[in-house]
Design a protein around this motif. Structure first.
Motif, PDB file in Angstrom:
ATOM      1  N   PRO A  86       0.788  -1.157  -0.001  1.00 28.73           N
ATOM      2  CA  PRO A  86      -0.015  -0.034  -0.167  1.00 28.73           C
ATOM      3  C   PRO A  86       0.700   1.469   0.126  1.00 28.73           C
ATOM      4  CG  PRO A  86      -0.886  -1.431   1.835  1.00 28.73           C
ATOM      5  CD  PRO A  86       0.488  -2.048   0.914  1.00 28.73           C
ATOM      6  N   SER A  87       1.997   1.303   0.492  1.00 22.06           N
ATOM      7  CA  SER A  87       3.071   2.295   0.336  1.00 22.06           C
ATOM      8  C   SER A  87       3.706   2.696  -0.783  1.00 22.06           C
ATOM      9  CB  SER A  87       3.716   2.385   1.746  1.00 22.06           C
ATOM     10  OG  SER A  87       4.786   1.275   1.402  1.00 22.06           O
ATOM     11  N   SER A  88       3.532   1.751  -1.777  1.00 22.99           N
ATOM     12  CA  SER A  88       4.158   1.506  -3.063  1.00 22.99           C
ATOM     13  C   SER A  88       3.920   2.954  -3.842  1.00 22.99           C
ATOM     14  CB  SER A  88       3.926   0.485  -3.837  1.00 22.99           C
ATOM     15  OG  SER A  88       4.678   0.649  -5.245  1.00 22.99           O
ATOM     16  N   ARG A  89       4.733   3.735  -4.580  1.00 24.55           N
ATOM     17  CA  ARG A  89       4.491   5.031  -5.396  1.00 24.55           C
ATOM     18  C   ARG A  89       5.315   5.149  -6.439  1.00 24.55           C
ATOM     19  NH1 ARG A  89       0.879   4.562  -2.097  1.00 24.55           N
ATOM     20  NH2 ARG A  89      -0.169   6.120  -0.838  1.00 24.55           N
ATOM     21  N   PRO A  90       4.972   4.364  -7.421  1.00 24.97           N
ATOM     22  CA  PRO A  90       5.894   4.362  -8.751  1.00 24.97           C
ATOM     23  C   PRO A  90       6.047   5.736  -9.111  1.00 24.97           C
ATOM     24  CG  PRO A  90       3.789   2.756  -8.778  1.00 24.97           C
ATOM     25  CD  PRO A  90       3.635   3.624  -7.584  1.00 24.97           C
ATOM     26  N   ALA A  91       7.064   6.099  -9.428  1.00 22.79           N
ATOM     27  CA  ALA A  91       7.409   7.509  -9.991  1.00 22.79           C
ATOM     28  C   ALA A  91       6.765   7.948 -11.278  1.00 22.79           C
ATOM     29  CB  ALA A  91       8.992   7.663 -10.256  1.00 22.79           C
ATOM     30  N   VAL A  92       6.310   9.191 -11.274  1.00 26.62           N
ATOM     31  CA  VAL A  92       5.462   9.785 -12.508  1.00 26.62           C
ATOM     32  C   VAL A  92       6.566  10.478 -13.262  1.00 26.62           C
ATOM     33  CG1 VAL A  92       3.568  11.199 -13.177  1.00 26.62           C
ATOM     34  CG2 VAL A  92       3.323   9.634 -11.088  1.00 26.62           C
ATOM     35  N   SER A  93       6.425  10.472 -14.504  1.00 28.08           N
ATOM     36  CA  SER A  93       7.112  11.189 -15.361  1.00 28.08           C
ATOM     37  C   SER A  93       6.219  12.432 -15.771  1.00 28.08           C
ATOM     38  CB  SER A  93       7.505  10.295 -16.677  1.00 28.08           C
ATOM     39  OG  SER A  93       8.127  11.039 -17.538  1.00 28.08           O
ATOM     40  N   GLY A  94       6.948  13.721 -15.808  1.00 26.25           N
ATOM     41  CA  GLY A  94       6.317  15.001 -16.206  1.00 26.25           C
ATOM     42  C   GLY A  94       5.347  15.515 -15.126  1.00 26.25           C
ATOM     43  N   LYS A  95       4.907  16.390 -15.437  1.00 28.82           N
ATOM     44  CA  LYS A  95       3.890  17.157 -14.428  1.00 28.82           C
ATOM     45  C   LYS A  95       3.007  18.151 -15.196  1.00 28.82           C
ATOM     46  CE  LYS A  95       3.842  19.991 -10.437  1.00 28.82           C
ATOM     47  NZ  LYS A  95       4.383  20.939  -9.534  1.00 28.82           N
ATOM     48  N   ILE A  96       1.931  18.152 -14.525  1.00 25.88           N
ATOM     49  CA  ILE A  96       0.908  19.300 -15.207  1.00 25.88           C
ATOM     50  C   ILE A  96       1.247  20.421 -15.054  1.00 25.88           C
ATOM     51  CG2 ILE A  96      -1.706  19.928 -14.999  1.00 25.88           C
ATOM     52  CD1 ILE A  96      -2.364  17.283 -14.004  1.00 25.88           C
ATOM     53  N   GLY A  97       0.875  21.471 -15.821  1.00 23.40           N
ATOM     54  CA  GLY A  97       1.273  22.693 -15.744  1.00 23.40           C
ATOM     55  C   GLY A  97       0.744  23.236 -14.714  1.00 23.40           C
TER      56      GLY A  97
END
Length: 184
Positions: A86-97
């Motif tokens: 439940p603590s897993s947080r795969p990295a996200v690429s990019g970001k919303i402006g």
């Protein structure tokens, strides 16, 4: 001749007012953000964005998922490992402006192990959705959206959650429009 001009002027004014009213009603900025590995959720997101005139944003993992990562029968596959933690947080690429410019954010994902994939948690935590109207949509061949929706709402209480929708291949545009019209 005066009567014809008066009628034309009245019609022109009425049509202009109607268009202005419609523009005002639809003036909120909407974003459809989605995570998709096989393309099903991407298709659903595109349907929603097209139906409501929203911007579209793909939630991309920093490390792309390959077929072996998605094998739910393999206890050592990446998706199985992530969903069991439940603590897993795969990295996200990019970001919303500028997230502040959106009034309503639709967040879509496939159902994994009766939940939203952990990358959805990463995405929510990476962006400030506090007080934002957020509506979830999910794709699945056999699961409902209910448990994934319940778990996200429990984890992120400061979001203004709206009703969610499970979108299947046979979900028509009328159902999508009816759902989006209910989000105020």
């Amino acid at each position: 001749m005066k009567n014809i001009l008066l009628i034309l002027f009245t019609l022109f004014f009425a049509l202009g007012t109607s268009a202005q009213t419609k523009k005002t009603v639809n003036s909120s900025k909407k974003l459809v953000a989605y995570f998709s590995c096989t393309g099903n959720t991407k298709q659903a997101a595109q349907k929603i964005a097209d139906a409501i005139g929203a911007e579209l944003y793909e939630i991309k993992p920093a490390k792309a998922y390959v077929a072996a990562d998605l094998d739910y029968r393999n206890k050592k596959s990446r998706s199985t490992f992530e969903m069991q933690d439940p603590s897993s947080r795969p990295a996200v690429s990019g970001k919303i402006g500028n997230i502040k410019k959106y009034d309503i954010i639709y967040v879509g994902y496939p159902i994994w192990w009766n939940l939203a994939p952990r990358i959805i948690n990463s995405f929510i935590e990476k962006n400030n959705f506090k007080g934002k109207k957020v509506a979830l949509f999910a794709t699945s061949g056999s699961s409902t959206i209910d448990n994934s929706e319940k778990e996200l709402k429990k984890s992120y209480k400061d979001i203004n959650w709206q009703p969610g929708l499970l979108i299947k291949k046979n979900t028509d545009n009328n159902a999508i429009i009816q759902w989006t019209n209910g989000i105020k």
